[in-house]
Design a protein around this motif. Structure first.
Motif, mmCIF file in Angstrom:
data_model
loop_
_atom_site.group_PDB
_atom_site.id
_atom_site.type_symbol
_atom_site.label_atom_id
_atom_site.label_comp_id
_atom_site.label_asym_id
_atom_site.label_seq_id
_atom_site.Cartn_x
_atom_site.Cartn_y
_atom_site.Cartn_z
ATOM 1 N N GLY A 85 -27.827 -12.509 27.117
ATOM 2 C CA GLY A 85 -28.363 -13.806 26.706
ATOM 3 C C GLY A 85 -28.309 -14.045 25.211
ATOM 4 N N ALA A 86 -27.493 -13.266 24.517
ATOM 5 C CA ALA A 86 -27.485 -13.321 23.051
ATOM 6 C C ALA A 86 -26.416 -14.266 22.503
ATOM 7 C CB ALA A 86 -27.272 -11.926 22.480
ATOM 8 N N GLU A 87 -26.673 -14.715 21.300
ATOM 9 C CA GLU A 87 -25.740 -15.585 20.561
ATOM 10 C C GLU A 87 -25.019 -14.710 19.545
ATOM 11 O OE1 GLU A 87 -26.618 -18.788 17.050
ATOM 12 O OE2 GLU A 87 -28.065 -18.655 18.683
ATOM 13 N N PRO A 88 -23.686 -14.788 19.462
ATOM 14 C CA PRO A 88 -22.962 -13.872 18.566
ATOM 15 C C PRO A 88 -23.185 -14.186 17.088
ATOM 16 C CG PRO A 88 -21.439 -15.417 19.585
ATOM 17 C CD PRO A 88 -22.779 -15.680 20.202
ATOM 18 N N LEU A 89 -23.264 -13.131 16.270
ATOM 19 C CA LEU A 89 -23.353 -13.271 14.815
ATOM 20 C C LEU A 89 -22.056 -12.854 14.142
ATOM 21 C CD1 LEU A 89 -26.917 -11.737 14.310
ATOM 22 C CD2 LEU A 89 -26.279 -14.135 13.963
ATOM 23 N N GLY A 90 -21.333 -11.931 14.758
ATOM 24 C CA GLY A 90 -20.080 -11.480 14.163
ATOM 25 C C GLY A 90 -19.518 -10.271 14.890
ATOM 26 N N LEU A 91 -18.287 -9.928 14.558
ATOM 27 C CA LEU A 91 -17.606 -8.790 15.183
ATOM 28 C C LEU A 91 -16.954 -7.915 14.117
ATOM 29 C CD1 LEU A 91 -15.997 -11.331 17.431
ATOM 30 C CD2 LEU A 91 -16.774 -9.274 18.596
ATOM 31 N N VAL A 92 -16.980 -6.603 14.340
ATOM 32 C CA VAL A 92 -16.184 -5.684 13.520
ATOM 33 C C VAL A 92 -15.301 -4.847 14.444
ATOM 34 C CG1 VAL A 92 -17.775 -5.526 11.569
ATOM 35 C CG2 VAL A 92 -18.037 -3.933 13.465
ATOM 36 N N PHE A 93 -14.144 -4.426 13.924
ATOM 37 C CA PHE A 93 -13.215 -3.641 14.723
ATOM 38 C C PHE A 93 -12.728 -2.413 13.977
ATOM 39 C CE2 PHE A 93 -13.066 -7.525 17.077
ATOM 40 C CZ PHE A 93 -12.869 -7.094 18.374
ATOM 41 N N SER A 94 -12.716 -1.276 14.649
ATOM 42 C CA SER A 94 -11.993 -0.103 14.159
ATOM 43 C C SER A 94 -10.693 -0.044 14.946
ATOM 44 C CB SER A 94 -12.788 1.179 14.421
ATOM 45 O OG SER A 94 -13.576 1.511 13.316
ATOM 46 N N LEU A 95 -9.586 -0.028 14.213
ATOM 47 C CA LEU A 95 -8.281 -0.048 14.876
ATOM 48 C C LEU A 95 -7.551 1.259 14.634
ATOM 49 C CD1 LEU A 95 -7.212 -3.591 13.618
ATOM 50 C CD2 LEU A 95 -8.293 -3.021 15.804
ATOM 51 N N GLY A 96 -6.871 1.743 15.647
ATOM 52 C CA GLY A 96 -5.996 2.888 15.486
ATOM 53 C C GLY A 96 -4.591 2.465 15.893
ATOM 54 N N ALA A 97 -3.585 2.927 15.162
ATOM 55 C CA ALA A 97 -2.203 2.594 15.522
ATOM 56 C C ALA A 97 -1.259 3.650 14.943
ATOM 57 C CB ALA A 97 -1.826 1.212 14.993
ATOM 58 N N PRO A 98 -0.172 3.941 15.659
ATOM 59 C CA PRO A 98 0.847 4.837 15.086
ATOM 60 C C PRO A 98 1.392 4.190 13.816
ATOM 61 C CG PRO A 98 1.253 4.409 17.436
ATOM 62 C CD PRO A 98 0.203 3.442 17.001
ATOM 63 N N ASN A 99 1.674 4.994 12.792
ATOM 64 C CA ASN A 99 2.116 4.380 11.541
ATOM 65 C C ASN A 99 3.569 3.900 11.586
ATOM 66 O OD1 ASN A 99 3.532 6.716 11.130
ATOM 67 N ND2 ASN A 99 2.192 7.499 9.508
ATOM 68 N N GLU A 100 4.204 4.112 12.738
ATOM 69 C CA GLU A 100 5.558 3.561 12.951
ATOM 70 C C GLU A 100 5.507 2.083 13.339
ATOM 71 O OE1 GLU A 100 8.647 4.623 12.645
ATOM 72 O OE2 GLU A 100 7.956 6.535 11.804
ATOM 73 N N LYS A 101 4.330 1.571 13.669
ATOM 74 C CA LYS A 101 4.210 0.166 14.067
ATOM 75 C C LYS A 101 4.503 -0.741 12.883
ATOM 76 C CE LYS A 101 2.563 0.211 18.355
ATOM 77 N NZ LYS A 101 3.205 -0.518 19.458
ATOM 78 N N GLU A 102 4.990 -1.925 13.197
ATOM 79 C CA GLU A 102 5.274 -2.861 12.119
ATOM 80 C C GLU A 102 4.015 -3.604 11.685
ATOM 81 O OE1 GLU A 102 8.369 -4.952 14.078
ATOM 82 O OE2 GLU A 102 9.889 -3.501 13.456
ATOM 83 N N VAL A 103 4.045 -4.082 10.436
ATOM 84 C CA VAL A 103 2.918 -4.840 9.910
ATOM 85 C C VAL A 103 2.663 -6.081 10.767
ATOM 86 C CG1 VAL A 103 2.114 -6.163 7.917
ATOM 87 C CG2 VAL A 103 3.228 -3.950 7.576
ATOM 88 N N GLU A 104 3.746 -6.636 11.290
ATOM 89 C CA GLU A 104 3.622 -7.809 12.162
ATOM 90 C C GLU A 104 2.692 -7.529 13.343
ATOM 91 O OE1 GLU A 104 7.208 -8.900 14.200
ATOM 92 O OE2 GLU A 104 6.682 -11.022 14.165
ATOM 93 N N PHE A 105 2.754 -6.305 13.824
ATOM 94 C CA PHE A 105 1.903 -5.889 14.934
ATOM 95 C C PHE A 105 0.433 -6.067 14.552
ATOM 96 C CE2 PHE A 105 -0.670 -2.514 16.780
ATOM 97 C CZ PHE A 105 -0.400 -2.641 18.133
#
Lengths: 331, 331
Positions: A85-105
């Motif tokens: 029943g809550a109203e959102p205030l904000g979101l944070v994300f921790s992301l993991g990715a292989p360093n071979e991925k492109e910046v576009e990703f």
């Protein structure tokens, strides 16, 4: 529990118990481990926070456009806020990715997350980027709700009706199709259910503001499993009329054409992100009107009695639903 | 930036810019992407939230007891709250682990996280468990700080002094030793710095309450890199006297014995979790007394001037420090 047993060999119910036993609670903790999210008391309001991780190859195949996964990662977390029943205030994300991925990703992922956050009138406020073997998206949503309006999994009472927003089955049908290698070509509504689900935030606020809703959860493990969670946490029995479960027309047709089992889709199917709740029966008409004003249907699918467990009624037949456990120790 | 460039080929400074460009901000967002944590305005107070991911094989070797990694995961996040002057309200974790892991692994991890949270008078309030190829610990800490007391990376002004809590070098010496396969046997204080660091929460509150501290950051990328972050965000030049940098005695001795470069340890070494800050010079004595009352030393290591960049003074020599970029797009 024997601690040398492997994670794959125990139900997440046992792991939840383990986590609850270890994680101490104190005065500021209103809701700790085990509900849709956690709640911390601050002046007059509860701060609600929830976290969910999506792992490539487990929660999503590598070939889905990452922007869509970003959208879903936001919705998964907002849906947990909705279920409290809550109203959102904000979101944070921790992301993991292989360093071979492109910046576009990365930029596609962030764009998907940002646009979805904005569409729910909230913000992506921070994050952390790390090297990892697979793509990992760990999101945390923070929201607020007046302390006495918070919706928990516990609280359902005998005499309550069981309600559900929207329809079930589309996400499960799409998942089954992918597992069985059946094409989803032309099945846009099924694909959308799976990759672009909706978080029922406004519906959740209406439910919580009413003061007449006694428990709620978002449907992310299949209806049967989520019914069991309310049964267990509220210590009541839930009986559902199978014919009253609203199943998506597209999912039904797809199941018939492809000889998929409708039960699997209606009861054990995955992530529809609809809200399953219990409410005082006298409040039903008012809730229905207010939620219909948002363009969302709600259905009365059963009732709460004293006892324990989950039953499905088909015609005059009553069937005891097994407790299959559930996937995560906190959705 | 060319979006087809790979992640491994660009500095995190560029990725931070990308994230800032994409993540829209609005009225409730006091601090978005790019500081130690994010801040959301609520009535009179700012809600501070920060997220950090530890990945097995990247942030920690597989053979370290998981309880220690759990402790570190809590400290890493609380340290970001400290750097914003915030008081912790609670922590949530999304965990990933291969399903071949034993349940004991999970319970050891949770025990490490719980006991550390409790030792800082806060709570582990929720989480999410997922299957993954490696062990992944994504934590989010939530804290609060009066809106006008928040410590940012921006805000340093010419005439300010540069301060630092505690000592540097122990974590970096331990990291170098591991990289070079030098035994850490008997070097308990170095090991402790690496695997059981301290979050300077109380020190952070004193800095923020004083109203005289103009910027702060926790030292997690090496001093040089963290100085650059303040320089960049505050648009000022920072000059540090090398001989005033407090270096751990154990780290110094270990460096001498093993012919490790002291510069690497003092300037480019990793995660000491000390607070680097800038303050009005007239406030120094008072800050020093209050922080010493907690049993923590603070050192005046340099001064802020107009300009840009970071300089190190050794005797009469002034050396321009290169901007080596930094690891995460939000620490």
């Amino acid at each position: 529990m024997n601690e040398l047993v492997k994670l794959k060999d125990v139900g997440e119910k046992s792991l939840l118990k383990l986590a609850r036993d270890i994680c101490e609670e104190g005065p500021p903790v209103q809701v700790g481990v085990g509900d849709d999210g956690a709640a911390i008391k601050t002046e007059g309001e509860s701060l609600v926070t929830t976290t969910d991780m999506l792992v490539e190859g487990i929660h999503f195949p590598s070939d889905v456009p990452i922007e869509k996964i970003g959208k879903k990662a936001v919705v998964v977390n907002l849906s947990d806020l909705a279920a409290m029943g809550a109203e959102p205030l904000g979101l944070v994300f921790s992301l993991g990715a292989p360093n071979e991925k492109e910046v576009e990703f990365l930029s596609d992922l962030l764009k998907g997350m940002n646009s979805t956050a904005r569409s729910y009138d909230t913000y992506l406020v921070g994050g952390d980027l790390n090297e990892a073997e697979e793509v990992i998206i760990a999101g945390t949503a923070i929201g607020k709700v007046p302390e006495d309006e918070i919706l928990l999994r516990s609280g359902a009472k005998p005499g309550d009706v069981i309600g559900l927003t929207g329809e079930l089955g589309a996400a499960a049908a799409a998942t089954e199709a992918i597992l069985k290698d059946v094409s989803l070509k032309g099945e846009e509504s099924l694909k959308k259910a799976l990759f672009e689900p909706t978080a029922r935030l406004e519906e959740g606020r209406i439910l919580s503001e009413s003061g007449e809703v006694t428990s709620a959860i978002d449907v992310t493990d299949g209806l049967a499993s989520n019914l069991w969670q309310i049964s267990r946490e509220s210590e009541v029995e839930l009986t559902v009329n199978f014919e009253n479960i609203p199943i998506s027309k597209a999912a039904k047709e797809f199941a018939e054409e492809n000889e998929l089992n409708l039960d699997t889709i209606a009861l054990y199917g995955g992530e529809d992100f609809e809200l399953l709740f219990t409410a005082r029966p006298e409040a039903w008409d008012d809730l229905k009107t207010k939620i219909q004003d948002l363009g969302t249907e709600i259905s009365k699918i059963g009732e709460v009695t004293s006892g324990e467990g989950v039953q499905i009624k088909r015609g005059n037949e009553l069937e005891e639903m097994p407790d299959r456990g559930y996937e995560h120790f906190q959705e």
